[in-house]
Design an enzyme around this catalytic site. Structure first.
Site, PDB file in Angstrom:
ATOM      1  N   TYR A 155      88.088  34.839  17.234  1.00 13.97           N
ATOM      2  CA  TYR A 155      87.914  34.965  15.776  1.00 13.97           C
ATOM      3  C   TYR A 155      89.194  34.614  15.029  1.00 13.97           C
ATOM      4  O   TYR A 155      89.203  34.580  13.807  1.00 13.97           O
ATOM      5  CB  TYR A 155      87.317  36.304  15.374  1.00 13.97           C
ATOM      6  CG  TYR A 155      88.022  37.591  15.766  1.00 13.97           C
ATOM      7  CD1 TYR A 155      89.363  37.836  15.443  1.00 13.97           C
ATOM      8  CD2 TYR A 155      87.308  38.604  16.403  1.00 13.97           C
ATOM      9  CE1 TYR A 155      89.978  39.030  15.768  1.00 13.97           C
ATOM     10  CE2 TYR A 155      87.912  39.816  16.739  1.00 13.97           C
ATOM     11  CZ  TYR A 155      89.261  40.015  16.419  1.00 13.97           C
ATOM     12  OH  TYR A 155      89.860  41.207  16.725  1.00 13.97           O
ATOM     13  N   LYS A 170      95.693  37.542  14.460  1.00 16.05           N
ATOM     14  CA  LYS A 170      95.526  36.674  15.642  1.00 16.05           C
ATOM     15  C   LYS A 170      95.668  35.197  15.242  1.00 16.05           C
ATOM     16  O   LYS A 170      96.207  34.392  16.007  1.00 16.05           O
ATOM     17  CB  LYS A 170      94.158  36.912  16.286  1.00 16.05           C
ATOM     18  CG  LYS A 170      93.894  38.363  16.736  1.00 16.05           C
ATOM     19  CD  LYS A 170      94.597  38.732  18.020  1.00 16.05           C
ATOM     20  CE  LYS A 170      94.042  40.030  18.603  1.00 16.05           C
ATOM     21  NZ  LYS A 170      94.828  40.498  19.741  1.00 16.05           N
TER      22      LYS A 170
HETATM   23  C1  HXC Z   1      89.299  52.321   7.981  1.00 20.56           C
HETATM   24  C2  HXC Z   1      91.273  52.964   8.976  1.00 20.56           C
HETATM   25  C3  HXC Z   1      90.591  53.193  10.216  1.00 20.56           C
HETATM   26  C4  HXC Z   1      89.182  52.951  10.253  1.00 20.56           C
HETATM   27  C5  HXC Z   1      92.709  53.625  10.486  1.00 20.56           C
HETATM   28  N1  HXC Z   1      92.555  53.251   9.218  1.00 20.56           N
HETATM   29  N2  HXC Z   1      91.515  53.604  11.130  1.00 20.56           N
HETATM   30  N3  HXC Z   1      90.632  52.530   7.871  1.00 20.56           N
HETATM   31  N4  HXC Z   1      88.579  52.507   9.119  1.00 20.56           N
HETATM   32  N5  HXC Z   1      88.477  53.146  11.360  1.00 20.56           N
HETATM   33  C6  HXC Z   1      93.606  53.184   8.205  1.00 20.56           C
HETATM   34  C7  HXC Z   1      94.100  54.578   7.890  1.00 20.56           C
HETATM   35  O1  HXC Z   1      93.248  55.212   6.948  1.00 20.56           O
HETATM   36  C8  HXC Z   1      95.481  54.306   7.297  1.00 20.56           C
HETATM   37  O2  HXC Z   1      95.394  53.864   5.969  1.00 20.56           O
HETATM   38  C9  HXC Z   1      95.941  53.109   8.123  1.00 20.56           C
HETATM   39  O3  HXC Z   1      94.743  52.512   8.688  1.00 20.56           O
HETATM   40  C10 HXC Z   1      96.861  53.508   9.254  1.00 20.56           C
HETATM   41  O4  HXC Z   1      96.188  54.494  10.035  1.00 20.56           O
HETATM   42  P1  HXC Z   1      96.959  55.434  11.080  1.00 20.56           P
HETATM   43  O5  HXC Z   1      95.945  56.162  11.829  1.00 20.56           O
HETATM   44  O6  HXC Z   1      98.037  56.173  10.357  1.00 20.56           O
HETATM   45  O7  HXC Z   1      97.696  54.309  11.927  1.00 20.56           O
HETATM   46  P2  HXC Z   1      98.281  54.388  13.348  1.00 20.56           P
HETATM   47  O8  HXC Z   1      98.355  55.772  13.874  1.00 20.56           O
HETATM   48  O9  HXC Z   1      99.511  53.580  13.271  1.00 20.56           O
HETATM   49  O10 HXC Z   1      97.180  53.629  14.241  1.00 20.56           O
HETATM   50  C11 HXC Z   1      97.031  52.238  14.212  1.00 20.56           C
HETATM   51  C12 HXC Z   1      95.549  51.866  14.388  1.00 20.56           C
HETATM   52  C13 HXC Z   1      94.969  52.589  15.601  1.00 20.56           C
HETATM   53  C14 HXC Z   1      95.431  50.377  14.497  1.00 20.56           C
HETATM   54  C15 HXC Z   1      94.800  52.351  13.130  1.00 20.56           C
HETATM   55  O11 HXC Z   1      93.583  52.360  15.693  1.00 20.56           O
HETATM   56  C16 HXC Z   1      95.635  52.168  16.864  1.00 20.56           C
HETATM   57  O12 HXC Z   1      96.778  52.488  17.113  1.00 20.56           O
HETATM   58  N6  HXC Z   1      94.962  51.455  17.735  1.00 20.56           N
HETATM   59  C17 HXC Z   1      95.491  51.005  19.019  1.00 20.56           C
HETATM   60  C18 HXC Z   1      94.414  50.829  20.015  1.00 20.56           C
HETATM   61  C19 HXC Z   1      93.370  49.837  19.594  1.00 20.56           C
HETATM   62  O13 HXC Z   1      92.955  49.794  18.423  1.00 20.56           O
HETATM   63  N7  HXC Z   1      92.892  49.065  20.540  1.00 20.56           N
HETATM   64  C20 HXC Z   1      91.823  48.167  20.272  1.00 20.56           C
HETATM   65  C21 HXC Z   1      92.327  46.821  20.376  1.00 20.56           C
HETATM   66  S1  HXC Z   1      90.990  45.797  20.768  1.00 20.56           S
HETATM   67  P3  HXC Z   1      95.588  54.850   4.696  1.00 20.56           P
HETATM   68  O14 HXC Z   1      95.436  53.949   3.521  1.00 20.56           O
HETATM   69  O15 HXC Z   1      94.496  55.877   4.790  1.00 20.56           O
HETATM   70  O16 HXC Z   1      96.957  55.423   4.829  1.00 20.56           O
HETATM   71  C22 HXC Z   1      91.192  44.334  20.121  1.00 20.56           C
HETATM   72  C23 HXC Z   1      90.234  43.341  20.715  1.00 20.56           C
HETATM   73  C24 HXC Z   1      89.895  42.270  19.775  1.00 20.56           C
HETATM   74  O17 HXC Z   1      92.024  44.113  19.310  1.00 20.56           O
HETATM   75  C25 HXC Z   1      89.038  41.172  20.416  1.00 20.56           C
HETATM   76  C26 HXC Z   1      87.618  41.493  20.739  1.00 20.56           C
HETATM   77  C27 HXC Z   1      86.773  40.292  21.108  1.00 20.56           C
END
Ligand code: HXC
Length: 273
Positions: A155, A170
């Site tokens: 994507y 990406k």
């Molecule tokens: C809307 C969201 C949200 C959600 C977080 N936020 N989750 N908004 N829907 N589900 C918003 C929060 O409200 C906040 O904004 C801001 O994002 C930061 O959130 P935090 O929780 O404080 O951030 P943090 O702790 O730094 O976490 C980062 C993250 C988290 C990206 C949000 O999910 C993470 O660390 N993920 C790592 C693991 C991961 O996601 N793996 C999947 C990768 S798979 P506000 O405005 O409220 O402050 C992938 C594959 C792709 O990428 C390809 C597939 C084909």
């Protein structure tokens, strides 16, 4: 059939004496890439935020006879990443490969994504990739060799509703890859991308196809009819890291069971995938 040594390189120990750093190496695709590198004789240092999953990766690899270590660091911390990579080179004497695999993602309609949510994903995916690349490149360019592999998603070029932050990041990585590949080609440093399709991992599964119906929907769009295993993605990734791919740079290898090519709408049952 008799093996022809000229055409069939022995790849069992192809990373012997080599050092790889894998970000997001505590789970899923990162862990599989690390394990595959170690299986071919290399030492891997996995980097991630949480210590426990990293320790588990190291344990899995060392229990199987491989060589591995870990450093806890958030890829969003530019100085922390530079320190981590410098300490690898101090300890191991070299860095041969860097895999930028750490990612963050969640499904959200573009109009509902807060600036902070946008920033969180851009910081992890795009900025984190640059920070690690920049730090590793100092050593690789000085040594005149190295291979950098960025884990993206198709994507990056066709977009994907609900992931504007991740798709933009990406896409930026593809541009970064192609730019640096040309800058560094004559100095022995290759930069490539791998674009896995849907893969059986907890991270992407929870973020992108958390329910059974979402999973079914994703699966219906994969011509191969199944998800990839992390080991399958690792196999292609390690090809790109290896000397077998020494003339490949600035490239994106898609490993997705035909997913992105199969996007056409079919009107004739005889040719429906
Ligand atoms: C809307 C969201 C949200 C959600 C977080 N936020 N989750 N908004 N829907 N589900 C918003 C929060 O409200 C906040 O904004 C801001 O994002 C930061 O959130 P935090 O929780 O404080 O951030 P943090 O702790 O730094 O976490 C980062 C993250 C988290 C990206 C949000 O999910 C993470 O660390 N993920 C790592 C693991 C991961 O996601 N793996 C999947 C990768 S798979 P506000 O405005 O409220 O402050 C992938 C594959 C792709 O990428 C390809 C597939 C084909």
């Amino acid at each position: 059939m008799k093996e022809n040594a000229l055409l069939v390189p022995d790849i069992r120990e192809e990373f012997a004496g080599k050092i790889a750093v894998v970000t997001g190496g505590g789970s899923g695709i990162g862990r599989a890439i690390a394990a595959r590198y170690a299986a071919a004789g290399g030492k891997v240092i996995v980097i991630g935020r949480r210590e426990e999953p990293l320790q588990e990766t190291v344990r899995l690899i060392t229990d199987a006879g491989g060589s591995a270590d870990y450093i806890s660091c958030d890829v969003r911390d530019a100085q922390g990443m530079a320190d981590a990579i410098n300490s690898v080179v101090e300890r191991e004497g070299r860095i041969d490969a860097l895999v930028n695999n750490a990612a963050g993602n969640f499904i959200v309609p573009g109009e509902d994504l807060s600036p902070n949510g946008w920033k969180a994903v851009i910081d992890i995916v795009l900025n984190g990739t640059f920070y690690a690349t920049h730090a590793a490149a100092q050593h690789m360019l000085a040594a005149g060799s190295g291979s950098i592999l960025n884990v993206i998603a198709s994507y990056a070029w066709h977009g994907h509703p609900g992931t504007v932050h991740s798709a933009a990041a990406k896409g930026g990585i593809v541009a970064m890859t192609r730019t640096l590949a040309v800058e560094w080609a004559a100095r022995g440093v290759r930069v490539n991308c791998i674009a896995p399709g849907p893969t059986e991992t907890e991270g992407a599964g929870a973020a992108l196809w958390g329910t059974e119906s979402a999973r079914e929907k994703v699966l219906s769009g994969v011509p191969a009819g199944r998800f990839a295993s992390p080991a399958e993605i690792a196999e292609s990734a390690n090809y790109l890291l290896s000397p077998r791919a020494d003339y490949v740079t600035g490239e994106v290898m898609v490993v997705d069971g035909g997913q992105w090519l199969g996007k056409s709408v079919y009107t004739d049952e005889r040719v429906k995938a």
